[in-house]
Write an enzyme that holds these catalytic residues in place. Structure first.
Site, PDB file in Angstrom:
ATOM      1  N   GLU A  42      35.033  80.289   6.984  1.00 31.38           N
ATOM      2  CA  GLU A  42      34.885  79.088   7.801  1.00 31.38           C
ATOM      3  C   GLU A  42      33.414  78.697   7.856  1.00 31.38           C
ATOM      4  O   GLU A  42      32.564  79.489   8.252  1.00 31.38           O
ATOM      5  CB  GLU A  42      35.424  79.316   9.216  1.00 31.38           C
ATOM      6  CG  GLU A  42      35.363  78.062  10.088  1.00 31.38           C
ATOM      7  CD  GLU A  42      36.069  78.216  11.421  1.00 31.38           C
ATOM      8  OE1 GLU A  42      36.065  77.244  12.204  1.00 31.38           O
ATOM      9  OE2 GLU A  42      36.618  79.305  11.694  1.00 31.38           O
ATOM     10  N   GLU A  96      27.905  80.138  11.395  1.00 33.77           N
ATOM     11  CA  GLU A  96      27.486  79.135  12.383  1.00 33.77           C
ATOM     12  C   GLU A  96      25.979  79.245  12.567  1.00 33.77           C
ATOM     13  O   GLU A  96      25.447  80.326  12.799  1.00 33.77           O
ATOM     14  CB  GLU A  96      28.200  79.359  13.720  1.00 33.77           C
ATOM     15  CG  GLU A  96      27.773  78.424  14.831  1.00 33.77           C
ATOM     16  CD  GLU A  96      27.936  76.953  14.453  1.00 33.77           C
ATOM     17  OE1 GLU A  96      26.950  76.205  14.590  1.00 33.77           O
ATOM     18  OE2 GLU A  96      29.043  76.572  14.017  1.00 33.77           O
ATOM     19  N   ASP A 135      28.999  67.569  10.889  1.00 33.59           N
ATOM     20  CA  ASP A 135      28.231  66.381  11.245  1.00 33.59           C
ATOM     21  C   ASP A 135      28.481  65.311  10.189  1.00 33.59           C
ATOM     22  O   ASP A 135      28.250  65.535   9.001  1.00 33.59           O
ATOM     23  CB  ASP A 135      26.744  66.732  11.306  1.00 33.59           C
ATOM     24  CG  ASP A 135      25.925  65.640  11.975  1.00 33.59           C
ATOM     25  OD1 ASP A 135      26.113  64.461  11.619  1.00 33.59           O
ATOM     26  OD2 ASP A 135      25.087  65.963  12.842  1.00 33.59           O
ATOM     27  N   ASP A 178      36.849  63.882  12.588  1.00 29.05           N
ATOM     28  CA  ASP A 178      37.246  62.711  13.369  1.00 29.05           C
ATOM     29  C   ASP A 178      36.323  61.530  13.060  1.00 29.05           C
ATOM     30  O   ASP A 178      36.255  60.570  13.828  1.00 29.05           O
ATOM     31  CB  ASP A 178      37.250  63.015  14.876  1.00 29.05           C
ATOM     32  CG  ASP A 178      35.911  63.497  15.392  1.00 29.05           C
ATOM     33  OD1 ASP A 178      34.918  63.475  14.630  1.00 29.05           O
ATOM     34  OD2 ASP A 178      35.828  63.899  16.577  1.00 29.05           O
ATOM     35  N   ASP A 234      23.261  79.236   7.820  1.00 22.56           N
ATOM     36  CA  ASP A 234      23.845  78.137   7.069  1.00 22.56           C
ATOM     37  C   ASP A 234      24.927  78.658   6.122  1.00 22.56           C
ATOM     38  O   ASP A 234      24.629  79.346   5.149  1.00 22.56           O
ATOM     39  CB  ASP A 234      22.730  77.429   6.291  1.00 22.56           C
ATOM     40  CG  ASP A 234      23.182  76.128   5.662  1.00 22.56           C
ATOM     41  OD1 ASP A 234      24.398  75.959   5.472  1.00 22.56           O
ATOM     42  OD2 ASP A 234      22.321  75.286   5.365  1.00 22.56           O
TER      43      ASP A 234
END
Length: 283
Positions: free
Chosen positions: A107, A132, A190, A226, A168
């Site tokens: 992930e 993350e 982002d 989204d 990263d």
């Protein structure tokens, strides 16, 4: 006699030092020199120029005091990906995970870790690598994991299938063996919606090539966003590689890969945004 008990302050310092010195993530190294180019290698300077100042500040943002303590304790318990240095060094999943020969997923950017936390318990037979760059997100996940492990009914091997990379995730791809990952997830990256900012989006030509390399035969890439601009960008990018990727429609049930409605996703829904789920299979 000097006490050998680790204090909370020492644990927090351990977490900070680990994050600051993590050798596979140049963004953290850059933050340590306060974004100054003096003394940086050409490779570090190039990386510095590719990211806006606010992104570098975000990647170096400190977790809360309690979260830093949790990070340090979970580092001691082995819940992080071992440090790898620049060069040809590859990660060995069977050496990293105690549950060997299991399917491995990755992930990129797990946010607050809500879905990772849930999937680790729903699918103990799957080894989960997750990255993350935001320290508070790592702290939030490790705090929840630690609290769960402290419950009387908790299995001591719970979360043995989780390893976190504090940096990263795209940069970690180069250290993954070819064909070793069965599924890769990118959730709510982002979107960089402003004109001219597309070059900072996580999905680029070189990223797509690395995703294809590390995925196993018929491996799958999942996307949740989204942002219409990022969705359109991704579709166009994958369409330019029809010989390497095949879209899967409809996308597999989210309960198998995105079981939780995270705080970020809920915030988007409350603000009128709609989540779009995409999936592509490696050919």
């Amino acid at each position: 006699m000097k006490s050998t008990t680790t204090t909370t302050e020492e644990q927090e310092n351990t977490a900070d030092l680990f994050l600051q010195s993590f050798p596979c993530d140049e963004s953290i190294e850059i933050n340590n020199v306060e974004n100054k180019k003096d003394g940086l290698s050409p490779q570090q300077q190039q990386y510095l120029g590719r990211k806006p100042q606010w992104w570098r500040k975000l990647s170096g943002r400190r977790a809360t005091k309690g979260q830093r303590g949790a990070i340090a304790r979970m580092i001691d318990r082995g819940f992080v990906v071992p440090a790898v240095r620049h060069g040809p060094q590859m990660l060995d999943w069977n050496a990293i995970f105690s549950r060997r020969n299991n399917k491995v997923t990755f992930e990129i950017g797990f946010g607050g870790g809500e879905n990772l936390f849930e999937k680790a318990q729903l699918f103990p037979e799957i080894n989960l690598i997750a990255a993350e760059i935001h320290q508070p997100g790592v702290g939030a996940l490790f705090t929840r994991m630690e609290q769960k492990l402290q419950e009387p009914s908790s299995n001591e091997r719970l979360f043995d299938n989780v390893k976190v990379y504090m940096g990263d995730g795209v940069k970690l791809l180069s250290h993954m063996p070819s064909g070793s990952i069965s599924e890769i997830y990118l959730t709510f990256p982002d979107p960089w919606p402003n004109y001219g900012h597309f070059k900072w989006r996580v999905l680029q030509e070189e990223t797509l090539n690395e995703l294809h390399r590390v995925l196993s035969e018929h491996g799958t890439f999942f996307l949740a966003t989204d942002a219409t601009c990022f969705d359109d960008w991704s579709i166009t990018l994958f369409k330019s590689h029809v010989d390497a990727w095949r879209p899967i429609e409809p996308c597999p049930d989210r309960r198998t890969w995105l079981p939780v409605l995270s705080k970020y996703e809920q915030k988007g829904i409350d603000e009128g945004r709609q989540t779009t789920l995409r999936c592509w299979k490696k050919i």
